[in-house]
Design a protein around this motif. Structure first.
Motif, PDB file in Angstrom:
ATOM      1  N   PRO A  15       0.800  -1.224   0.000  1.00 43.13           N
ATOM      2  CA  PRO A  15       0.000   0.000   0.000  1.00 43.13           C
ATOM      3  C   PRO A  15       0.835   1.277   0.000  1.00 43.13           C
ATOM      4  CG  PRO A  15      -0.020  -1.004   2.158  1.00 43.13           C
ATOM      5  CD  PRO A  15       0.659  -1.975   1.227  1.00 43.13           C
ATOM      6  N   ASN A  16       2.057   1.204   0.475  1.00 38.24           N
ATOM      7  CA  ASN A  16       2.888   2.405   0.544  1.00 38.24           C
ATOM      8  C   ASN A  16       3.725   2.625  -0.708  1.00 38.24           C
ATOM      9  OD1 ASN A  16       1.965   2.923   3.159  1.00 38.24           O
ATOM     10  ND2 ASN A  16       3.479   1.544   4.015  1.00 38.24           N
ATOM     11  N   LYS A  17       3.650   1.718  -1.662  1.00 35.54           N
ATOM     12  CA  LYS A  17       4.461   1.834  -2.870  1.00 35.54           C
ATOM     13  C   LYS A  17       3.884   2.823  -3.877  1.00 35.54           C
ATOM     14  CE  LYS A  17       7.367  -1.731  -2.265  1.00 35.54           C
ATOM     15  NZ  LYS A  17       8.726  -1.914  -2.522  1.00 35.54           N
ATOM     16  N   ILE A  18       2.595   3.023  -3.831  1.00 37.75           N
ATOM     17  CA  ILE A  18       1.965   3.945  -4.777  1.00 37.75           C
ATOM     18  C   ILE A  18       1.008   4.864  -4.035  1.00 37.75           C
ATOM     19  CG2 ILE A  18       2.135   2.453  -6.794  1.00 37.75           C
ATOM     20  CD1 ILE A  18      -0.744   1.676  -6.341  1.00 37.75           C
ATOM     21  N   LYS A  19       0.816   6.010  -4.611  1.00 41.76           N
ATOM     22  CA  LYS A  19      -0.133   6.956  -4.048  1.00 41.76           C
ATOM     23  C   LYS A  19      -1.177   7.225  -5.124  1.00 41.76           C
ATOM     24  CE  LYS A  19      -0.526  11.476  -1.956  1.00 41.76           C
ATOM     25  NZ  LYS A  19       0.189  12.681  -1.548  1.00 41.76           N
ATOM     26  N   ILE A  20      -2.401   6.926  -4.819  1.00 40.23           N
ATOM     27  CA  ILE A  20      -3.483   7.106  -5.784  1.00 40.23           C
ATOM     28  C   ILE A  20      -4.023   8.525  -5.648  1.00 40.23           C
ATOM     29  CG2 ILE A  20      -5.771   6.320  -6.468  1.00 40.23           C
ATOM     30  CD1 ILE A  20      -4.981   3.569  -5.327  1.00 40.23           C
ATOM     31  N   VAL A  21      -4.102   9.194  -6.770  1.00 42.22           N
ATOM     32  CA  VAL A  21      -4.677  10.541  -6.786  1.00 42.22           C
ATOM     33  C   VAL A  21      -5.786  10.573  -7.819  1.00 42.22           C
ATOM     34  CG1 VAL A  21      -2.569  11.693  -6.018  1.00 42.22           C
ATOM     35  CG2 VAL A  21      -2.961  11.384  -8.445  1.00 42.22           C
ATOM     36  N   SER A  22      -6.724  11.450  -7.607  1.00 44.93           N
ATOM     37  CA  SER A  22      -7.825  11.576  -8.548  1.00 44.93           C
ATOM     38  C   SER A  22      -7.302  12.139  -9.867  1.00 44.93           C
ATOM     39  CB  SER A  22      -8.903  12.489  -7.984  1.00 44.93           C
ATOM     40  OG  SER A  22      -8.417  13.813  -7.946  1.00 44.93           O
ATOM     41  N   PRO A  23      -7.981  11.877 -10.978  1.00 44.36           N
ATOM     42  CA  PRO A  23      -7.528  12.421 -12.269  1.00 44.36           C
ATOM     43  C   PRO A  23      -7.385  13.944 -12.259  1.00 44.36           C
ATOM     44  CG  PRO A  23      -9.152  10.704 -12.632  1.00 44.36           C
ATOM     45  CD  PRO A  23      -9.109  10.966 -11.138  1.00 44.36           C
ATOM     46  N   SER A  24      -8.290  14.660 -11.568  1.00 43.80           N
ATOM     47  CA  SER A  24      -8.180  16.123 -11.545  1.00 43.80           C
ATOM     48  C   SER A  24      -6.964  16.566 -10.730  1.00 43.80           C
ATOM     49  CB  SER A  24      -9.451  16.756 -10.989  1.00 43.80           C
ATOM     50  OG  SER A  24      -9.687  16.329  -9.673  1.00 43.80           O
ATOM     51  N   ALA A  80      12.698  26.190  -7.117  1.00 42.91           N
ATOM     52  CA  ALA A  80      11.783  25.398  -7.955  1.00 42.91           C
ATOM     53  C   ALA A  80      12.120  23.912  -7.858  1.00 42.91           C
ATOM     54  CB  ALA A  80      11.833  25.866  -9.408  1.00 42.91           C
ATOM     55  N   TYR A  81      13.404  23.581  -7.820  1.00 43.49           N
ATOM     56  CA  TYR A  81      13.842  22.188  -7.686  1.00 43.49           C
ATOM     57  C   TYR A  81      13.341  21.618  -6.355  1.00 43.49           C
ATOM     58  CZ  TYR A  81      17.055  18.186  -7.675  1.00 43.49           C
ATOM     59  OH  TYR A  81      17.605  16.930  -7.647  1.00 43.49           O
ATOM     60  N   GLN A  82      13.482  22.401  -5.300  1.00 42.24           N
ATOM     61  CA  GLN A  82      13.034  21.952  -3.979  1.00 42.24           C
ATOM     62  C   GLN A  82      11.517  21.759  -3.945  1.00 42.24           C
ATOM     63  OE1 GLN A  82      15.074  21.052  -1.429  1.00 42.24           O
ATOM     64  NE2 GLN A  82      16.695  21.365  -2.947  1.00 42.24           N
ATOM     65  N   LYS A  83      10.792  22.612  -4.635  1.00 44.98           N
ATOM     66  CA  LYS A  83       9.331  22.466  -4.686  1.00 44.98           C
ATOM     67  C   LYS A  83       8.924  21.226  -5.474  1.00 44.98           C
ATOM     68  CE  LYS A  83       8.365  27.347  -4.063  1.00 44.98           C
ATOM     69  NZ  LYS A  83       7.952  28.594  -4.707  1.00 44.98           N
ATOM     70  N   ILE A  84       9.692  20.874  -6.517  1.00 41.02           N
ATOM     71  CA  ILE A  84       9.435  19.634  -7.261  1.00 41.02           C
ATOM     72  C   ILE A  84       9.593  18.441  -6.330  1.00 41.02           C
ATOM     73  CG2 ILE A  84      10.327  18.103  -9.066  1.00 41.02           C
ATOM     74  CD1 ILE A  84      10.933  20.686 -10.702  1.00 41.02           C
ATOM     75  N   ILE A  85      10.651  18.459  -5.542  1.00 38.75           N
ATOM     76  CA  ILE A  85      10.870  17.372  -4.579  1.00 38.75           C
ATOM     77  C   ILE A  85       9.716  17.296  -3.581  1.00 38.75           C
ATOM     78  CG2 ILE A  85      12.342  16.600  -2.670  1.00 38.75           C
ATOM     79  CD1 ILE A  85      14.721  17.713  -4.303  1.00 38.75           C
ATOM     80  N   ASP A  86       9.251  18.458  -3.138  1.00 35.46           N
ATOM     81  CA  ASP A  86       8.141  18.496  -2.182  1.00 35.46           C
ATOM     82  C   ASP A  86       6.843  17.916  -2.763  1.00 35.46           C
ATOM     83  OD1 ASP A  86       9.765  19.601  -0.238  1.00 35.46           O
ATOM     84  OD2 ASP A  86       9.097  21.661  -0.611  1.00 35.46           O
ATOM     85  N   LEU A  87       6.699  17.905  -4.079  1.00 41.15           N
ATOM     86  CA  LEU A  87       5.502  17.321  -4.687  1.00 41.15           C
ATOM     87  C   LEU A  87       5.424  15.818  -4.420  1.00 41.15           C
ATOM     88  CD1 LEU A  87       5.352  19.206  -8.094  1.00 41.15           C
ATOM     89  CD2 LEU A  87       3.831  19.501  -6.143  1.00 41.15           C
ATOM     90  N   GLY A  88       6.562  15.193  -4.175  1.00 42.85           N
ATOM     91  CA  GLY A  88       6.597  13.804  -3.757  1.00 42.85           C
ATOM     92  C   GLY A  88       6.415  12.778  -4.865  1.00 42.85           C
ATOM     93  N   GLN A  89       6.001  11.605  -4.449  1.00 40.80           N
ATOM     94  CA  GLN A  89       5.911  10.423  -5.300  1.00 40.80           C
ATOM     95  C   GLN A  89       5.081  10.597  -6.564  1.00 40.80           C
ATOM     96  OE1 GLN A  89       4.534   6.986  -3.229  1.00 40.80           O
ATOM     97  NE2 GLN A  89       4.961   5.620  -4.904  1.00 40.80           N
ATOM     98  N   PRO A  90       3.996  11.355  -6.568  1.00 39.20           N
ATOM     99  CA  PRO A  90       3.203  11.465  -7.796  1.00 39.20           C
ATOM    100  C   PRO A  90       3.958  12.026  -8.991  1.00 39.20           C
ATOM    101  CG  PRO A  90       1.897  12.198  -5.936  1.00 39.20           C
ATOM    102  CD  PRO A  90       3.299  11.987  -5.429  1.00 39.20           C
ATOM    103  N   VAL A  91       5.077  12.744  -8.767  1.00 38.46           N
ATOM    104  CA  VAL A  91       5.805  13.316  -9.909  1.00 38.46           C
ATOM    105  C   VAL A  91       6.907  12.404 -10.426  1.00 38.46           C
ATOM    106  CG1 VAL A  91       5.326  15.691  -9.222  1.00 38.46           C
ATOM    107  CG2 VAL A  91       7.475  14.644  -8.542  1.00 38.46           C
TER     108      VAL A  91
END
Length: 88
Positions: free
Chosen positions: A30-39, A73-84
C-alpha cells in the motif's frame, strides 16, 4: 504519459490470474503507490511542468550541481513527492 488509472484499467481488463496478482500486489504494497484523482493528477502535472520550466530557465546554463539542486523550484518539485516520479 500514462497515469496510474490507465495502468490499473489495463491490468484489470486482463485475465483473472493477472487481476488477482495485481490486486494482491496492491494489498501487500500500500505504501508503494499513491493514488490521486484524475483532476488532482492533472493539477500535479501542471504544477510540475511550471516548476520544471522555471528551474530550467533559471539554472539551465549552470554547471554547478549545488546551484541546480538548491534552487527553490527544484526543492518544490521534490516536495511534490511520489506522484511526480513518472514525470522525471
Amino acid at each position: 504519459m500514462i497515469s496510474f488509472h490507465d495502468v490499473a484499467r489495463y491490468f484489470l481488463k486482463g485475465s483473472d490470474r493477472l487481476k488477482n496478482y495485481f490486486k494482491e500486489w496492491l494489498k501487500n504494497n500500500p505504501n508503494k503507490i499513491k493514488i490521486v484523482s484524475p483532476s488532482k493528477e492533472q493539477s500535479i502535472v501542471e504544477r510540475f511542468q511550471a516548476l520544471a520550466s522555471q528551474w530550467y530557465d533559471e539554472t539551465g546554463g549552470s554547471s554547478f550541481v549545488a546551484e541546480k539542486t538548491s534552487h527553490p523550484a527544484y526543492q518544490k518539485i521534490i516536495d511534490l513527492g511520489q506522484p511526480v516520479v513518472p514525470l522525471l
